[in-house]
Scaffold this motif. Structure first.
Motif, PDB file in Angstrom:
ATOM      1  N   THR A  80       6.922 -15.200  -0.053  1.00  0.00           N
ATOM      2  CA  THR A  80       7.354 -15.112  -1.455  1.00  0.00           C
ATOM      3  C   THR A  80       6.295 -15.746  -2.348  1.00  0.00           C
ATOM      4  O   THR A  80       5.607 -16.687  -1.957  1.00  0.00           O
ATOM      5  N   LYS A  81       6.206 -15.195  -3.559  1.00  0.00           N
ATOM      6  CA  LYS A  81       5.222 -15.692  -4.509  1.00  0.00           C
ATOM      7  C   LYS A  81       5.780 -15.557  -5.920  1.00  0.00           C
ATOM      8  O   LYS A  81       6.317 -14.512  -6.292  1.00  0.00           O
ATOM      9  N   ARG A  82       5.662 -16.639  -6.710  1.00  0.00           N
ATOM     10  CA  ARG A  82       6.071 -16.622  -8.116  1.00  0.00           C
ATOM     11  C   ARG A  82       4.826 -16.567  -8.990  1.00  0.00           C
ATOM     12  O   ARG A  82       3.952 -17.431  -8.878  1.00  0.00           O
ATOM     13  N   PHE A  83       4.778 -15.559  -9.822  1.00  0.00           N
ATOM     14  CA  PHE A  83       3.662 -15.404 -10.742  1.00  0.00           C
ATOM     15  C   PHE A  83       4.082 -15.910 -12.116  1.00  0.00           C
ATOM     16  O   PHE A  83       5.052 -15.407 -12.691  1.00  0.00           O
ATOM     17  N   VAL A  84       3.387 -16.903 -12.626  1.00  0.00           N
ATOM     18  CA  VAL A  84       3.654 -17.467 -13.948  1.00  0.00           C
ATOM     19  C   VAL A  84       2.336 -17.531 -14.705  1.00  0.00           C
ATOM     20  O   VAL A  84       1.363 -18.115 -14.204  1.00  0.00           O
ATOM     21  N   GLY A 142      10.988  -5.054 -10.192  1.00  0.00           N
ATOM     22  CA  GLY A 142      10.791  -3.783  -9.520  1.00  0.00           C
ATOM     23  C   GLY A 142       9.695  -3.852  -8.469  1.00  0.00           C
ATOM     24  O   GLY A 142       9.217  -4.927  -8.095  1.00  0.00           O
ATOM     25  N   ARG A 143       9.288  -2.668  -7.956  1.00  0.00           N
ATOM     26  CA  ARG A 143       8.255  -2.577  -6.933  1.00  0.00           C
ATOM     27  C   ARG A 143       6.895  -2.973  -7.506  1.00  0.00           C
ATOM     28  O   ARG A 143       6.426  -2.381  -8.472  1.00  0.00           O
ATOM     29  N   ALA A 144       6.272  -3.978  -6.914  1.00  0.00           N
ATOM     30  CA  ALA A 144       4.987  -4.463  -7.411  1.00  0.00           C
ATOM     31  C   ALA A 144       3.804  -3.929  -6.620  1.00  0.00           C
ATOM     32  O   ALA A 144       2.684  -3.872  -7.130  1.00  0.00           O
ATOM     33  N   LEU A 145       4.029  -3.539  -5.360  1.00  0.00           N
ATOM     34  CA  LEU A 145       2.934  -3.058  -4.517  1.00  0.00           C
ATOM     35  C   LEU A 145       3.515  -2.219  -3.387  1.00  0.00           C
ATOM     36  O   LEU A 145       4.543  -2.584  -2.816  1.00  0.00           O
ATOM     37  N   ASP A 146       2.846  -1.102  -3.062  1.00  0.00           N
ATOM     38  CA  ASP A 146       3.299  -0.238  -1.973  1.00  0.00           C
ATOM     39  C   ASP A 146       2.087   0.478  -1.389  1.00  0.00           C
ATOM     40  O   ASP A 146       1.586   1.451  -1.955  1.00  0.00           O
ATOM     41  N   ARG A 147       1.584  -0.015  -0.260  1.00  0.00           N
ATOM     42  CA  ARG A 147       0.432   0.583   0.404  1.00  0.00           C
ATOM     43  C   ARG A 147       0.868   1.179   1.739  1.00  0.00           C
ATOM     44  O   ARG A 147       1.440   0.494   2.579  1.00  0.00           O
ATOM     45  N   ARG A 148       0.561   2.437   1.901  1.00  0.00           N
ATOM     46  CA  ARG A 148       0.941   3.151   3.114  1.00  0.00           C
ATOM     47  C   ARG A 148       0.164   2.602   4.320  1.00  0.00           C
ATOM     48  O   ARG A 148      -0.891   1.983   4.171  1.00  0.00           O
ATOM     49  N   PRO A 149       0.661   2.832   5.549  1.00  0.00           N
ATOM     50  CA  PRO A 149      -0.045   2.335   6.738  1.00  0.00           C
ATOM     51  C   PRO A 149      -1.461   2.892   6.838  1.00  0.00           C
ATOM     52  O   PRO A 149      -1.687   4.080   6.601  1.00  0.00           O
ATOM     53  N   ARG A 150      -2.392   2.019   7.163  1.00  0.00           N
ATOM     54  CA  ARG A 150      -3.778   2.435   7.366  1.00  0.00           C
ATOM     55  C   ARG A 150      -4.352   1.668   8.552  1.00  0.00           C
ATOM     56  O   ARG A 150      -3.917   0.557   8.869  1.00  0.00           O
ATOM     57  N   THR A 151      -5.338   2.276   9.201  1.00  0.00           N
ATOM     58  CA  THR A 151      -5.961   1.658  10.365  1.00  0.00           C
ATOM     59  C   THR A 151      -6.957   0.594   9.926  1.00  0.00           C
ATOM     60  O   THR A 151      -7.815   0.841   9.075  1.00  0.00           O
ATOM     61  N   LEU A 152      -6.837  -0.592  10.479  1.00  0.00           N
ATOM     62  CA  LEU A 152      -7.749  -1.680  10.149  1.00  0.00           C
ATOM     63  C   LEU A 152      -9.040  -1.545  10.957  1.00  0.00           C
ATOM     64  O   LEU A 152      -9.013  -1.107  12.109  1.00  0.00           O
ATOM     65  N   ARG A 184       3.891  -4.086   1.324  1.00  0.00           N
ATOM     66  CA  ARG A 184       4.872  -3.787   0.288  1.00  0.00           C
ATOM     67  C   ARG A 184       5.301  -5.085  -0.378  1.00  0.00           C
ATOM     68  O   ARG A 184       5.467  -6.110   0.285  1.00  0.00           O
ATOM     69  N   ALA A 185       5.462  -5.027  -1.707  1.00  0.00           N
ATOM     70  CA  ALA A 185       5.893  -6.200  -2.472  1.00  0.00           C
ATOM     71  C   ALA A 185       6.956  -5.773  -3.470  1.00  0.00           C
ATOM     72  O   ALA A 185       6.729  -4.859  -4.275  1.00  0.00           O
ATOM     73  N   ARG A 187       8.495 -10.664  -3.243  1.00  0.00           N
ATOM     74  CA  ARG A 187       8.538 -10.871  -1.801  1.00  0.00           C
ATOM     75  C   ARG A 187       7.600  -9.865  -1.157  1.00  0.00           C
ATOM     76  O   ARG A 187       7.801  -8.658  -1.268  1.00  0.00           O
ATOM     77  N   VAL A 188       6.552 -10.371  -0.501  1.00  0.00           N
ATOM     78  CA  VAL A 188       5.539  -9.531   0.123  1.00  0.00           C
ATOM     79  C   VAL A 188       5.904  -9.334   1.589  1.00  0.00           C
ATOM     80  O   VAL A 188       6.162 -10.310   2.311  1.00  0.00           O
TER      81      VAL A 188
END
Length: 333
Positions: free
Chosen positions: A264-268, A210-220, A204-205, A246-247
């Protein structure tokens, strides 16, 4: 894998016979025009979990000091005899999570003993070779993954050994060193417990916008062995162009293992910023040139006007002088 004294006596008897050879039984016919390949597998009726349709791996469990017994089957479907060498090996994870075997065994691989390490198998014959797993008295509880490896004709083939030493077990997992770069989210997974884990990951990010990323739990697709560290990554192709995010990574596994880590990551958009700055500098330079040219032009006109006015005044003064002289001369006559 039975471990009673009677079973150990039976194993010694089997070691005397060394190998059970079954000609033609269960040996697949080679396809026309193809060279038949030998194979290795658990014996169908051996171990603590026999299966009529075969077992995918060896499973053994016992307390420290136990001697466990099983059999490995090697099949030679070819038309010539085959010499196979058998050895035990410790399982391991590569740096990216794939399963591998250690070149030097100090755990399960070192505890495996075969009735014969080298077996000659006649054509179209299956050989079943007894072996034991001797668990040391000081072995730590938990999972001890290993393998039975057969080598012949320049090829190695193995079967996993799932060995569990009885005692307290702990499922513990940590996620560390989260990084965001190059369109990927990289991280380390560390198995802090004593059981093999199959992790699940949620990503999640959240950013200022706002919300930039949202991936549900998955088995690796990873079997993380006890004490191992692996480095994995997740693609992030649609990362924001301009934001501060913030990831958060959340990992779970069987037995209640759970951990979280953030970065944390800043995108410019540096290319756009550089282009905008270039346009601003160019516009500023053009305005400066225009203003300077305008000032030069205005200054030139003002100087010409001043010179013209001064010349006219001089001419008027001269004329006045002449008129004055004439008046004086007239008054003296």
């Amino acid at each position: 894998m039975p471990s009673s004294p009677r079973a150990r006596a039976r194993l010694r008897a089997l070691c005397g016979a060394a190998v059970l050879l079954t000609a033609g039984a269960g040996v697949p016919a080679a396809a026309a025009g193809t060279a038949p390949a030998w194979s290795v597998s658990p014996s169908a009726g051996g171990g603590t979990r026999p299966a009529q349709d075969g077992r995918p791996y060896f499973y053994a469990e016992g307390v420290p000091g136990t001697v466990l017994q099983d059999e490995v089957a090697v099949t030679n479907p070819g038309s010539r005899p085959l010499t196979v060498r058998l050895r035990g090996a410790d399982a391991d994870n590569t740096g990216t999570g794939a399963l591998s075997l250690r070149t030097r065994s100090t755990d399960t691989g070192a505890w495996i003993t075969f009735a014969r390490r080298e077996v000659k198998i006649p054509a179209r014959t299956r050989a079943e070779v007894p072996f034991t797993v001797t668990v040391p008295a000081d072995a730590t509880p938990g999972d001890h993954p290993g393998a039975v490896v057969a080598s012949a004709n320049g090829r190695d083939s193995g079967v996993s050994v799932h060995l569990r030493v009885s005692g307290p077990t702990l499922s513990a997992l940590t996620v560390e060193r989260v990084r965001v770069a190059g369109g990927r989210i990289s991280y380390d997974l560390v198995n802090r417990g004593n059981t093999v884990l199959t992790p699940r990951l949620a990503v999640r990010a959240d950013g200022v916008l706002g919300r930039a990323l949202d991936r549900r739990p998955r088995t690796l697709p990873v079997e993380l062995l006890p004490g191992r560290r692996v480095t994995l990554s997740e693609p992030w192709k649609n990362a924001p162009a301009l934001d501060s995010v913030r990831v958060r990574l959340t990992v779970t596994a069987g037995g209640g293992a759970h951990d979280e880590a953030t970065a944390t990551k800043r995108f410019v958009p540096w290319a756009a910023v550089a282009g905008t700055c270039a346009v601003i500098l160019a516009a500023g330079g053009a305005i400066f040139w225009f203003v300077r040219r305008r000032r030069h032009a205005t200054g030139g006109h003002a100087e010409n006007g001043k010179n013209g006015k001064n010349g006219k005044n001089s001419e008027n003064g001269a004329n006045s002088g002449i008129h004055g002289s004439q008046e004086i001369q007239g008054s003296w006559s």
